[in-house]
Write a protein that holds these residues in place. Structure first.
Motif, short mmCIF file in Angstrom:
data_model
loop_
_atom_site.label_atom_id
_atom_site.label_comp_id
_atom_site.label_asym_id
_atom_site.label_seq_id
_atom_site.Cartn_x
_atom_site.Cartn_y
_atom_site.Cartn_z
N ALA A 267 0.91 -1.01 -0.04
CA ALA A 267 -0.04 -0.01 -0.05
C ALA A 267 0.97 1.37 0.13
CB ALA A 267 -0.96 -0.09 1.40
N ILE A 268 1.81 1.36 0.86
CA ILE A 268 2.79 2.58 1.00
C ILE A 268 3.47 2.50 -0.50
CG2 ILE A 268 4.82 3.57 2.19
CD1 ILE A 268 3.80 2.09 4.50
N SER A 269 4.04 1.86 -0.94
CA SER A 269 4.96 1.80 -2.26
C SER A 269 4.10 2.44 -3.34
CB SER A 269 5.61 0.58 -2.38
OG SER A 269 4.82 -0.61 -2.63
N SER A 270 2.71 1.54 -3.48
CA SER A 270 2.05 1.94 -4.51
C SER A 270 1.27 3.40 -4.52
CB SER A 270 0.79 1.21 -4.39
OG SER A 270 0.87 0.04 -4.49
N TYR A 271 1.28 4.03 -3.15
CA TYR A 271 0.93 5.38 -2.96
C TYR A 271 1.93 6.10 -3.36
CZ TYR A 271 -0.25 9.74 -0.49
OH TYR A 271 -0.45 11.03 -0.33
N MET A 272 3.21 5.92 -2.75
CA MET A 272 4.48 6.82 -3.48
C MET A 272 4.50 6.66 -4.82
SD MET A 272 7.03 5.61 -0.47
CE MET A 272 8.48 6.48 -0.95
N TRP A 273 4.40 5.79 -5.38
CA TRP A 273 4.39 5.61 -6.82
C TRP A 273 3.65 6.42 -7.65
CZ3 TRP A 273 1.69 4.17 -11.26
CH2 TRP A 273 2.46 4.03 -12.39
N TYR A 274 2.26 6.43 -7.13
CA TYR A 274 1.13 7.18 -7.50
C TYR A 274 1.32 8.75 -7.51
CZ TYR A 274 -3.59 9.11 -8.23
OH TYR A 274 -4.67 9.80 -8.83
N ARG A 275 1.78 9.17 -6.49
CA ARG A 275 1.99 10.43 -6.12
C ARG A 275 3.08 11.04 -6.95
NH1 ARG A 275 0.66 13.58 -1.93
NH2 ARG A 275 1.79 15.03 -3.23
N GLN A 276 4.13 10.07 -7.38
CA GLN A 276 5.25 10.68 -7.92
C GLN A 276 5.19 10.77 -9.71
OE1 GLN A 276 8.28 11.46 -6.98
NE2 GLN A 276 9.05 11.76 -9.07
#
Length: 297
Positions: A267-276
């Motif tokens: 979940a955390i890595s997916s959110y970071m990728w989406y924001r970037q």
């Protein structure tokens, strides 16, 4: 004539200065009256979108590992339930075909025969898993060894190994527990065991006086028995003898915490990728820059 020329030069200089001053005022005034953007600046994305695709391997891998841990947890629960069922079933006689024992670990069996105390063997250091001594020898809550004794069966020409139970190091010598060295024929109920996993350092039984792990093949060779081991249950304990019932089914089942860890990482890595790479929101620094300059305008 000189004065006329001087006058012309001054007029030319003042005229050009006035043009420059008007140009500067006009541009500065235009900057002050500049209309702000109706929408905040959005970060432009170019080839970085495609460049971020390989980074998706992190959330995808974390998701796959979390799903795999769910399957592992279900398998572990089934195995624990199966072992508990074996431990709670009615005991059966030891089969004549010893090959059947390969699928009978933790299965309760009964055997009748006599002990050969002259060939006692020991596995340790061990602690008493029951933490009590109802009828055994001494106080066996401290470290000690499990007493492995050859046991000759009455119904066939076969000698096996029986783990009679735990004694502290003080009572390891047989002469310290003469009362428990029974010589008559007895019936033992216990569970079938297999060789334990070899530790990194297995020691030297000849030097230490005991094995660091239950190596049935070596114990059977030294004790001159068949490679069969039964852990006697607590009801087989006799007065002055080792404390039986040392079989403990302890299987770690921490898969629930692993599931939480992997899915959280996903979940955390997916959110970071989406924001970037996908979020339309501009960077925080850009928002602060826009707000700061908007108040100045």
């Amino acid at each position: 004539m000189f004065k006329s020329a001087q006058r012309k030069i001054c007029n030319f200089l003042f005229k050009n200065y006035d043009i420059k001053v008007q140009f500067v005022k006009r541009n500065i005034g235009g900057a002050k009256r500049q209309i702000p953007r109706e929408k905040p600046a959005v970060r432009k994305r170019g080839t970085s979108e495609k460049g971020g695709l390989p980074l998706l391997i992190v959330p995808i891998s974390a998701f796959c590992l979390g799903t795999w841990q769910i399957q592992r947890r279900e398998w572990k629960i089934k195995m624990i339930n199966m072992l508990e069922e074996k431990m709670n079933t009615e005991p059966v006689p030891l089969p004549y075909d010893l090959d059947e024992l390969s699928d009978m670990e933790y299965r309760r069996v009964t055997v009748t025969g006599t002990f050969d105390h002259s060939k006692e063997l020991y596995v340790g250091p061990r602690s008493n898993v029951l933490n009590s001594e109802p009828i055994g020898v001494g106080k066996s809550s401290g470290p000690g060894v499990n007493v492995i004794t050859p046991f000759t069966l009455s119904d066939r020409d076969l000698t096996i190994l029986v783990n009679r139970g735990h004694v502290t190091f003080k009572y390891r010598p047989p002469q310290m527990r003469r009362e428990g060295q029974i010589t008559k024929e007895v019936t033992i109920t216990g569970v079938v065991r297999k060789t334990e996993k070899k530790p990194m350092f297995d020691g030297d039984p000849a030097k230490d006086g005991y094995w660091l792990y239950t190596n049935i093949e070596e114990l059977a060779e030294v004790g001159e028995t068949a490679p069969v081991l039964i852990d006697a249950d607590k009801n087989s304990t006799v007065v002055g003898g080792p404390q039986g019932g040392q079989t403990r089914v302890s299987i770690r089942n921490e898969h629930l915490s692993y599931i939480f860890t992997w899915y959280t990482l996903c979940a955390i890595s997916s959110y970071m990728w989406y924001r970037q790479y996908r979020s339309p929101m501009p960077h925080k620094a850009i928002l602060e820059y826009i707000k700061k300059n908007h108040h100045r305008m």
